[in-house]
Design an enzyme around this catalytic site. Structure first.
Site, PDB file in Angstrom:
ATOM      1  N   TYR A 299     -59.817  67.198 -55.521  1.00 51.45           N
ATOM      2  CA  TYR A 299     -60.358  68.474 -55.969  1.00 51.45           C
ATOM      3  C   TYR A 299     -61.404  68.297 -57.075  1.00 51.45           C
ATOM      4  O   TYR A 299     -62.256  69.163 -57.257  1.00 51.45           O
ATOM      5  CB  TYR A 299     -59.238  69.363 -56.502  1.00 51.45           C
ATOM      6  CG  TYR A 299     -58.486  70.133 -55.447  1.00 51.45           C
ATOM      7  CD1 TYR A 299     -57.835  69.482 -54.413  1.00 51.45           C
ATOM      8  CD2 TYR A 299     -58.425  71.519 -55.486  1.00 51.45           C
ATOM      9  CE1 TYR A 299     -57.133  70.195 -53.456  1.00 51.45           C
ATOM     10  CE2 TYR A 299     -57.728  72.241 -54.536  1.00 51.45           C
ATOM     11  CZ  TYR A 299     -57.082  71.574 -53.518  1.00 51.45           C
ATOM     12  OH  TYR A 299     -56.395  72.285 -52.577  1.00 51.45           O
TER      13      TYR A 299
ATOM     14  N   LYS B 267     -49.580  58.426 -49.360  1.00 51.72           N
ATOM     15  CA  LYS B 267     -50.076  57.827 -48.117  1.00 51.72           C
ATOM     16  C   LYS B 267     -50.400  56.362 -48.446  1.00 51.72           C
ATOM     17  O   LYS B 267     -51.534  55.890 -48.276  1.00 51.72           O
ATOM     18  CB  LYS B 267     -51.299  58.613 -47.617  1.00 51.72           C
ATOM     19  CG  LYS B 267     -51.804  58.202 -46.244  1.00 51.72           C
ATOM     20  CD  LYS B 267     -50.876  58.586 -45.095  1.00 51.72           C
ATOM     21  CE  LYS B 267     -51.392  58.038 -43.769  1.00 51.72           C
ATOM     22  NZ  LYS B 267     -50.430  58.207 -42.663  1.00 51.72           N
TER      23      LYS B 267
ATOM     24  N   ASP C 145     -47.274  62.227 -43.963  1.00 46.82           N
ATOM     25  CA  ASP C 145     -47.142  62.720 -42.581  1.00 46.82           C
ATOM     26  C   ASP C 145     -45.668  62.883 -42.220  1.00 46.82           C
ATOM     27  O   ASP C 145     -45.253  63.894 -41.639  1.00 46.82           O
ATOM     28  CB  ASP C 145     -47.894  61.820 -41.585  1.00 46.82           C
ATOM     29  CG  ASP C 145     -47.636  60.338 -41.770  1.00 46.82           C
ATOM     30  OD1 ASP C 145     -46.967  59.942 -42.755  1.00 46.82           O
ATOM     31  OD2 ASP C 145     -48.100  59.550 -40.917  1.00 46.82           O
TER      32      ASP C 145
ATOM     33  N   ASP D  44     -50.957  70.895 -51.985  1.00 45.77           N
ATOM     34  CA  ASP D  44     -51.535  72.140 -51.489  1.00 45.77           C
ATOM     35  C   ASP D  44     -51.061  72.381 -50.057  1.00 45.77           C
ATOM     36  O   ASP D  44     -50.589  73.462 -49.705  1.00 45.77           O
ATOM     37  CB  ASP D  44     -53.064  72.052 -51.540  1.00 45.77           C
ATOM     38  CG  ASP D  44     -53.719  73.301 -50.988  1.00 45.77           C
ATOM     39  OD1 ASP D  44     -53.294  74.400 -51.373  1.00 45.77           O
ATOM     40  OD2 ASP D  44     -54.650  73.173 -50.171  1.00 45.77           O
TER      41      ASP D  44
ATOM     42  N   ASP E 211     -47.836  75.199 -48.462  1.00 50.72           N
ATOM     43  CA  ASP E 211     -47.988  76.246 -47.440  1.00 50.72           C
ATOM     44  C   ASP E 211     -46.954  76.048 -46.327  1.00 50.72           C
ATOM     45  O   ASP E 211     -46.412  77.013 -45.789  1.00 50.72           O
ATOM     46  CB  ASP E 211     -49.397  76.229 -46.815  1.00 50.72           C
ATOM     47  CG  ASP E 211     -50.366  77.164 -47.545  1.00 50.72           C
ATOM     48  OD1 ASP E 211     -50.264  77.278 -48.778  1.00 50.72           O
ATOM     49  OD2 ASP E 211     -51.218  77.776 -46.866  1.00 50.72           O
TER      50      ASP E 211
END
Ligand code: IPM
Ligand code: MN
Length: 368
Positions: free
Chosen positions: A141, A191, A223, A247, A251
């Site tokens: 970001y 990751k 993942d 983020d 959701d």
């Protein structure tokens, strides 16, 4: 206690849900004998309209002066094709960075009254209770270099994922401290099979974990975490992850809670000399322009953010618990907005706010 609160209702349904959150905060203040002083500022699309800047200097000053900031939502479709620095979202990133709120706490829990609101099987969701700790002021970001350059076949876009050791250390300590007050389990998500960034993340998290021998740590690749969240959500207590992964995963967490309209969030920075923690509180949902201005939006994410503010910025745990209990009571009563698919006629945004105030009752005035 005196609470100095900056309100940034922002765009779309942000305005409506913030109104209900303020109603609830005022009610709590009266019931428990606190004084709230509000200031109000512009952030996001409305700030671009009025000042040309998604994060005006005046808002910056107000935020630095306030004990805590309560935000609605930012984003308007008319800015969809604008460059990043002219988008409402840039205002949100600006205030997060200015306040230095590096740890974004996103609790995800199931409510028994809402089990049927989730598309997942009841027995899978029932009992879910986790908190996602998302690093909020670093990573992709904010990393530079960034930008789009060149043209034709030479056109390219660059973003940079950077984390320094201190950035990882402080958010990790925050996650472990939270875990200590819960089920004492941290799952760090990265990751590391592909990204150097994640390799450093995993190494630093593992080192800091040694300071908390009473808390267990495990690691998941992002993942796999995305899959485990819907296969076995009860395995999670505190989920610790970097900005973009957090983020996305939060959701996904909304599906467990029944509706994204339910999710509150607290973004915490350093402790001020006064003892108050710098905090920015906002529902996880966006500005939902499709239902804005219709008195339909679910205010419970914003109201839950008020509870988080009372607890994390001011240490008012009893008041926070009262708000959370009132939310539970209202959910059980079925007086909820359309996103939660109630059996009867859906309640409006302000009816839900009124119902929370009624459920809160007279607070300490009665119980004392
Ligand atoms: C969130 C939002 C923001 C983010 C957007 C609006 C910039 O999606 O708070 O989750 O990506 O952090
Ligand atoms: Mn998001």
């Amino acid at each position: 206690m005196k609470l100095n609160i900056l309100l940034l209702p922002g765009d779309g349904i942000g305005v409506e849900v913030t109104r209900e959150a303020v109603k609830v905060l005022n009610h709590v203040a009266v019931a428990y004998g606190h004084e709230v002083a509000y200031s109000e500022g512009l952030l996001g699309g409305i700030a671009i309209h009025k000042t040309g800047n998604p994060f005006p200097d005046e808002t910056r000053e107000l935020a630095l002066k306030a004990d805590a900031t309560l935000m609605g939502a930012v984003g308007l479709p008319e800015f969809d094709n604008a460059p990043p620095e002219k988008r409402p979202e840039r205002g949100l990133l600006g205030i997060r960075k200015t306040l230095g709120v590096y740890a974004n706490l996103r609790p995800v829990r199931s409510y028994s009254a809402l089990l049927d609101s989730s598309p997942l099987k009841n027995e899978l969701v029932d009992g879910t209770d986790m908190i996602i700790v998302r690093e909020l002021t670093g990573g992709l970001y904010y990393g530079t270099p960034r930008g789009i350059s060149g043209s034709g076949a030479e056109e390219k876009a660059v973003n940079t994922m950077v984390y320094t050791r201190p950035e990882i250390e402080r958010v990790t300590r925050m996650a472990f401290q939270l875990a200590r007050k819960r089920r004492k389990k941290v799952t760090s998500v990265d990751k590391s099979n592909v990204l150097e960034n994640s390799q450093l993340w995993r190494r630093v998290v593992t080192e800091i974990a040694a300071e908390f021998p009473d808390v267990t740590l495990d690691h998941l690749l992002v993942d796999n975490c995305a899959m485990q969240l819907v296969l076995n959500p009860k395995r999670f207590d505190v989920v610790l992850t970097e900005n973009l992964f957090g983020d996305i995963l939060s959701d996904e967490g909304a599906v467990l809670a029944g509706s994204i309209g339910m999710l509150p969030s607290a973004s915490i920075g350093e402790q001020r000399p006064s003892g108050a923690w710098v905090g920015l509180y906002e529902p996880v949902h966006g500005s939902a322009p499709d239902i804005a201005g219709q008195n339909k939006a679910n205010p419970l994410g914003a109201i839950g953010s008020v509870a988080a503010m009372l607890e994390y910025s001011f240490g008012l745990v009893e008041e926070a618990q009262a708000v959370n209990r009132a939310m539970e009571e209202v959910l059980n009563s079925g007086r909820v907005t359309a996103d939660l698919k109630p059996a009867g006629t859906p309640a409006t945004t302000n009816q839900v706010g009124d119902a929370i105030c009624a459920a809160l009752g007279a607070g300490r005035a009665v119980t004392a």
